[in-house]
Design an enzyme around this catalytic site. Structure first.
Site, PDB file in Angstrom:
ATOM      1  N   CYS A  63       0.833  -1.207   0.000  1.00  0.00           N
ATOM      2  CA  CYS A  63       0.000   0.000   0.000  1.00  0.00           C
ATOM      3  C   CYS A  63       0.872   1.265   0.000  1.00  0.00           C
ATOM      4  CB  CYS A  63      -0.927  -0.009   1.219  1.00  0.00           C
ATOM      5  SG  CYS A  63      -1.950   1.458   1.333  1.00  0.00           S
ATOM      6  N   CYS A  95      -0.429   4.118   2.211  1.00  0.00           N
ATOM      7  CA  CYS A  95      -0.218   3.919   3.650  1.00  0.00           C
ATOM      8  C   CYS A  95       1.250   4.120   4.043  1.00  0.00           C
ATOM      9  CB  CYS A  95      -0.624   2.500   4.069  1.00  0.00           C
ATOM     10  SG  CYS A  95      -2.105   1.869   3.286  1.00  0.00           S
ATOM     11  N   ASP A  96       2.174   3.609   3.236  1.00  0.00           N
ATOM     12  CA  ASP A  96       3.569   3.502   3.683  1.00  0.00           C
ATOM     13  C   ASP A  96       4.575   4.351   2.906  1.00  0.00           C
ATOM     14  OD1 ASP A  96       2.709   1.594   5.520  1.00  0.00           O
ATOM     15  OD2 ASP A  96       2.884  -0.024   4.052  1.00  0.00           O
TER      16      ASP A  96
END
Ligand code: FAD
Ligand code: NAP
Length: 323
Positions: free
Chosen positions: A136, A139-140
């Site tokens: 992701c 997200c990261d």
């Protein structure tokens, strides 16, 4: 297991774009509707940076579109509850939805559980998951400012998320063939992006680390069999998707890979159980197609419940005549 007393007309499982649209259509048709979701409403939109192929918005952030759809879906009285659905039991004209310690009763169920990312299954993938290995970018990605990244895959997700990651890092896309599967417009942007390099005809065979975090990848060229080791700080894996249908396998409504088979009205082989969006066996998996499926299923669920009422009334009338 605690069975809730209320009998819903429709239970929608999964609050991605498909499920939220189904809940909107069902509740707007005055059906009592419960939307069960095991995470944050929005589904894969929450993991998408920018959406620019959803009509009405030239460009919108995935989580923002998710929020707008949620507001829209709940405006006609649909209820939303947390629930991780494990099974649907068919009990005459009722469909019992089991989610953890609770079970819910409905006349119709719409499955909208989407898909999840496929793993590569190579050494280092699980060991360094969350310590350099990610699925992701939204997200990261921000953890990798100024770093070197490998992105694996050649579809829309790999190329689009690879582009997104260049705002933080240098990106090397490793793809197993000599052309991308991604949409041409997305490919064009990647080719023009100076922070993206591409390793064609190659597979990553191992993710290396120092025990704490990722340090590199071992790449094999499929044409020459040459093995090279490349130093990277992170690996983002986008090698396709799998259906989230384990909870429904015993209903006999899936194909050999677990995708749910429906007709064009989103009806499965079990009356009163519909399936929509990415979890369905179909060719184009997009927000627009999930939304379209959701509208159709909400509408067909209404027709199904009307038929059910008519059948029950006719049966009652027939029983009274016999008495
Ligand atoms: P999902 O969005 O997957 O939602 C399913 C929901 O069901 C999830 O919230 C999940 O938590 C829930 N759920 C699953 N199982 C259960 C259970 N047992 N019990 C309760 N809840 C459950 N499409 C576009 O059109 N434009 C884009 O720009 C775009 N970008 C993308 C970027 C990435 C990285 C990815 C992976 C996909 C992208 N897509 C894009 C595809 C798009 O996101 C999907 O086609 C769409 O989200 C599918 O919607 P859905 O409602 O079927 O499922
Ligand atoms: P996908 O389209 O299935 O692409 C998967 C990619 O991974 C392919 O390029 C495939 O290679 C490669 N791959 C598969 N297994 C591999 C392995 N074992 N080793 C190395 N490479 C492997 O999956 P996706 O990109 O995640 O997209 C999923 C769905 O979401 C699609 O329907 C897509 O259109 C949609 N989506 C849409 C958008 C958008 O509209 N902007 C953005 C993201 C996703 P091959 O090409 O050789 O098969």
């Amino acid at each position: 297991m605690e069975q809730t007393e209320k009998i819903y007309d429709v239970i929608v499982i999964g609050a991605g774009p498909g499920g939220m649209t189904a809940a909107l259509y069902a509740s707007r048709s005055n059906l009592s509707t419960l939307l069960l979701e095991r995470g944050i409403p929005g589904g894969e939109m929450n993991n998408t940076a920018e959406v620019e192929n959803y009509p009405g918005f030239k460009s919108i952030l995935g989580p923002e579109l998710a929020e707008k759809m949620y507001e829209s879906a709940m405006q006609f009285g649909a209820e939303h509850a947390y629930g991780d659905v494990k099974r649907i039991v068919v009990d005459g004209d009722y469909r019992i939805v089991e989610a953890g310690k609770k079970s819910y009763k409905a006349r119709a169920v719409i499955i909208a559980t989407g898909s999840h990312h496929r793993k590569l299954g190579i050494p280092g993938e699980d060991q360094y998951n969350g310590r350099g290995v990610s699925y992701c970018a939204v997200c990261d990605g921000a953890f990798f400012r100024g770093k070197q990244l490998a992105v694996i895959g050649g579809g829309d997700s790999a190329v689009e998320e690879g582009i997104y990651l260049t705002q933080f890092a240098d990106v090397n896309i490793v793809h197993r063939r000599d052309e991308f599967r991604a949409q041409k417009i997305i490919q064009g942007r990647a080719f023009k992006n100076e922070k993206i390099s591409i390793t064609w005809d190659s597979v990553v065979e191992e993710i290396k680390g120092d025990g704490q975090k990722v340090t590199g990848v071992v790449i094999r060229n499929k044409k020459t069999n040459e093995i090279t080791e490349k130093a990277v700080d992170g690996v983002f894996i986008y090698v396709g998707i799998l259906p989230q249908s384990d909870a429904f396998l015993d209903l006999g409504i899936t194909d050999g890979e677990g995708w749910i088979i429906t007709n064009e009205h989103m009806e499965t082989a079990v009356p009163g159980i519909f399936a929509i969006g990415d979890v369905r066996q179909k060719l184009l998996r997009q927000i627009t197609t999930a939304v379209g499926d959701g509208g159709e299923a909400g509408n067909r669920a209404f027709a199904y419940i009307e038929d059910l009422h008519d059948r029950l009334e006719a049966a009652e009338a027939a029983a009274e005549t016999v008495d």
